[in-house]
Design a protein around this motif. Structure first.
Motif, PDB file in Angstrom:
ATOM      1  N   UNK A 135      18.083  43.787  24.743  1.00 24.02           N
ATOM      2  CA  UNK A 135      18.054  43.864  23.280  1.00 24.02           C
ATOM      3  C   UNK A 135      19.306  44.573  22.730  1.00 24.02           C
ATOM      4  N   UNK A 136      19.678  44.163  21.523  1.00 22.62           N
ATOM      5  CA  UNK A 136      20.699  44.864  20.742  1.00 22.62           C
ATOM      6  C   UNK A 136      22.051  44.927  21.451  1.00 22.62           C
ATOM      7  N   UNK A 137      22.396  43.851  22.167  1.00 21.75           N
ATOM      8  CA  UNK A 137      23.687  43.744  22.828  1.00 21.75           C
ATOM      9  C   UNK A 137      24.634  42.883  21.989  1.00 21.75           C
ATOM     10  N   UNK A 138      25.925  42.941  22.312  1.00 22.46           N
ATOM     11  CA  UNK A 138      26.943  42.268  21.508  1.00 22.46           C
ATOM     12  C   UNK A 138      27.823  41.399  22.402  1.00 22.46           C
ATOM     13  N   UNK A 139      27.956  40.123  22.011  1.00 25.58           N
ATOM     14  CA  UNK A 139      28.863  39.183  22.681  1.00 25.58           C
ATOM     15  C   UNK A 139      29.870  38.756  21.622  1.00 25.58           C
ATOM     16  N   UNK A 151      30.161  24.902  34.051  1.00 24.37           N
ATOM     17  CA  UNK A 151      29.590  25.863  33.096  1.00 24.37           C
ATOM     18  C   UNK A 151      28.701  25.157  32.066  1.00 24.37           C
ATOM     19  N   UNK A 152      27.407  25.076  32.366  1.00 25.97           N
ATOM     20  CA  UNK A 152      26.446  24.397  31.494  1.00 25.97           C
ATOM     21  C   UNK A 152      26.503  24.912  30.063  1.00 25.97           C
ATOM     22  N   UNK A 153      26.514  26.232  29.897  1.00 29.55           N
ATOM     23  CA  UNK A 153      26.352  26.856  28.581  1.00 29.55           C
ATOM     24  C   UNK A 153      27.322  28.026  28.446  1.00 29.55           C
ATOM     25  N   UNK A 154      27.894  28.190  27.258  1.00 27.74           N
ATOM     26  CA  UNK A 154      28.756  29.340  27.025  1.00 27.74           C
ATOM     27  C   UNK A 154      27.978  30.637  27.006  1.00 27.74           C
ATOM     28  N   UNK A 155      26.997  30.752  26.078  1.00 23.90           N
ATOM     29  CA  UNK A 155      26.163  31.958  25.944  1.00 23.90           C
ATOM     30  C   UNK A 155      24.697  31.529  25.893  1.00 23.90           C
ATOM     31  N   UNK A 156      23.862  32.192  26.686  1.00 24.48           N
ATOM     32  CA  UNK A 156      22.426  31.889  26.696  1.00 24.48           C
ATOM     33  C   UNK A 156      21.658  33.195  26.520  1.00 24.48           C
ATOM     34  N   UNK A 157      20.946  33.316  25.394  1.00 20.05           N
ATOM     35  CA  UNK A 157      20.043  34.441  25.142  1.00 20.05           C
ATOM     36  C   UNK A 157      18.636  33.924  25.422  1.00 20.05           C
ATOM     37  N   UNK A 158      18.006  34.399  26.499  1.00 17.39           N
ATOM     38  CA  UNK A 158      16.744  33.776  26.906  1.00 17.39           C
ATOM     39  C   UNK A 158      15.537  34.352  26.174  1.00 17.39           C
ATOM     40  N   UNK A 159      15.398  35.669  26.114  1.00 14.95           N
ATOM     41  CA  UNK A 159      14.198  36.258  25.512  1.00 14.95           C
ATOM     42  C   UNK A 159      14.464  37.506  24.687  1.00 14.95           C
ATOM     43  N   UNK A 160      15.643  38.043  24.700  1.00 13.55           N
ATOM     44  CA  UNK A 160      15.908  39.329  24.074  1.00 13.55           C
ATOM     45  C   UNK A 160      15.922  39.282  22.557  1.00 13.55           C
ATOM     46  N   UNK A 161      15.871  40.459  21.937  1.00 10.63           N
ATOM     47  CA  UNK A 161      15.826  40.591  20.478  1.00 10.63           C
ATOM     48  C   UNK A 161      17.027  41.396  19.984  1.00 10.63           C
ATOM     49  N   UNK A 162      17.469  41.073  18.782  1.00 15.66           N
ATOM     50  CA  UNK A 162      18.466  41.869  18.106  1.00 15.66           C
ATOM     51  C   UNK A 162      19.864  41.792  18.702  1.00 15.66           C
ATOM     52  N   UNK A 164      23.676  40.072  19.169  1.00 13.20           N
ATOM     53  CA  UNK A 164      24.635  39.426  18.281  1.00 13.20           C
ATOM     54  C   UNK A 164      25.661  38.645  19.092  1.00 13.20           C
ATOM     55  N   UNK A 165      25.817  37.378  18.729  1.00 15.10           N
ATOM     56  CA  UNK A 165      26.811  36.486  19.341  1.00 15.10           C
ATOM     57  C   UNK A 165      27.737  36.067  18.209  1.00 15.10           C
ATOM     58  N   UNK A 166      28.908  36.684  18.135  1.00 23.62           N
ATOM     59  CA  UNK A 166      29.745  36.583  16.936  1.00 23.62           C
ATOM     60  C   UNK A 166      31.211  36.361  17.320  1.00 23.62           C
ATOM     61  N   UNK A 182      13.396  30.872  24.457  1.00 21.96           N
ATOM     62  CA  UNK A 182      12.292  31.701  24.908  1.00 21.96           C
ATOM     63  C   UNK A 182      11.602  32.398  23.758  1.00 21.96           C
ATOM     64  N   UNK A 183      11.265  33.649  23.940  1.00 20.33           N
ATOM     65  CA  UNK A 183      10.596  34.431  22.903  1.00 20.33           C
ATOM     66  C   UNK A 183      11.548  35.295  22.109  1.00 20.33           C
ATOM     67  N   UNK A 184      12.805  34.878  21.993  1.00 20.86           N
ATOM     68  CA  UNK A 184      13.804  35.681  21.287  1.00 20.86           C
ATOM     69  C   UNK A 184      13.498  35.785  19.808  1.00 20.86           C
ATOM     70  N   UNK A 185      13.892  36.918  19.206  1.00 23.66           N
ATOM     71  CA  UNK A 185      13.758  37.057  17.759  1.00 23.66           C
ATOM     72  C   UNK A 185      14.853  37.966  17.224  1.00 23.66           C
ATOM     73  N   UNK A 186      15.201  37.753  15.958  1.00 18.42           N
ATOM     74  CA  UNK A 186      16.141  38.601  15.223  1.00 18.42           C
ATOM     75  C   UNK A 186      17.513  38.679  15.876  1.00 18.42           C
ATOM     76  N   UNK A 187      17.924  37.597  16.530  1.00 14.08           N
ATOM     77  CA  UNK A 187      19.272  37.527  17.071  1.00 14.08           C
ATOM     78  C   UNK A 187      20.201  36.918  16.026  1.00 14.08           C
ATOM     79  N   UNK A 188      21.469  37.286  16.061  1.00 15.82           N
ATOM     80  CA  UNK A 188      22.458  36.786  15.111  1.00 15.82           C
ATOM     81  C   UNK A 188      23.499  35.958  15.856  1.00 15.82           C
ATOM     82  N   UNK A 189      23.676  34.712  15.418  1.00 16.77           N
ATOM     83  CA  UNK A 189      24.745  33.840  15.925  1.00 16.77           C
ATOM     84  C   UNK A 189      25.580  33.461  14.714  1.00 16.77           C
ATOM     85  N   UNK A 190      26.818  33.964  14.653  1.00 16.97           N
ATOM     86  CA  UNK A 190      27.587  33.838  13.419  1.00 16.97           C
ATOM     87  C   UNK A 190      29.087  33.764  13.731  1.00 16.97           C
TER      88      UNK A 190
END
Length: 199
Positions: A135-139, A151-162, A164-166, A182-190
């Motif tokens: 949770x609450x990590x920054x990419x 490389x199938x995917x650049x960034x994959x957030x599976x279940x974590x919350x909060x 940021x992929x910016x 997955x069960x992710x919530x409140x993530x930011x992709x911007x």
């Protein structure tokens, strides 16, 4: 491991070749102690069996992995960089390619930063945030290049919350640029540039 830092603080490892080990560098801590504020800089951590740099266990916090390169081509190295359980660690300006994964965060892992890395031609994912306590990590501001067939995917957030992929660039992957599932919530992709991926 080529170098094992256990219960270490304020150590800098610089400009070494750490190849052909289980892990190039492993940072851990023991019961009631911490491994904090260590720096891995300018090292070749390629062709190891598991990981180029592994920062493992609760209490391994505030470490920096900077300007290294991790090439797994000759050994099928699992991860270029692994953050497991620790908080506030930073991976920046690294070159991560031909591993199974470029960077993986798993376990209870919070407030880590992955920024300005060049991540390409890994087998599965450039940066993988794996698990519901990541949770609450920054990419931020990374370059992800799948090279068309890797490389199938650049960034994959599976279940974590909060998280940021910016400000990343993700192109030419065999699947997608960024996935939040997955069960992710409140993530930011911007503010990412995502193009020429296959799906």
């Amino acid at each position: 491991s080529g170098i094992n830092l256990s219960n270490a603080r304020n150590v800098e490892i610089r400009a070494l070749s750490l190849r052909g080990f289980t892990n190039g560098v492993k940072i851990v801590h023991g019961a009631g102690t911490t491994s904090t504020n260590n720096v891995i800089r300018g090292c070749d951590v390629s062709s190891n069996y598991y990981h180029g740099v592994a920062v493992i266990s609760n209490g391994s916090d505030g470490n920096r992995v900077v300007s290294n390169w991790a090439d797994g081509a000759s050994s099928y190295q699992d991860y270029g960089i692994l953050f497991r359980e620790g908080d506030r660690n930073i991976a920046s300006n690294n070159r991560l390619y031909d591993n199974q994964y470029g960077v993986v965060m798993d376990g209870v892992t919070r407030s880590n930063v992955v920024k300005r890395n060049l991540v390409y031609s890994n087998d599965y994912t450039g940066v993988y945030l794996a698990g519901n306590n990541v949770d609450d990590n920054f990419v931020l501001s990374n370059s992800f290049d799948g090279k068309g067939q890797y490389q199938d995917t650049g960034v994959y957030v599976s279940d974590g919350d909060g998280n940021e992929v910016v400000g990343n660039v993700a192109w030419d992957h065999s699947s997608v640029g960024v996935t939040v599932g997955g069960g992710s919530s409140s993530n930011l992709v911007e503010g990412n540039v995502i193009r020429s991926n296959n799906t």
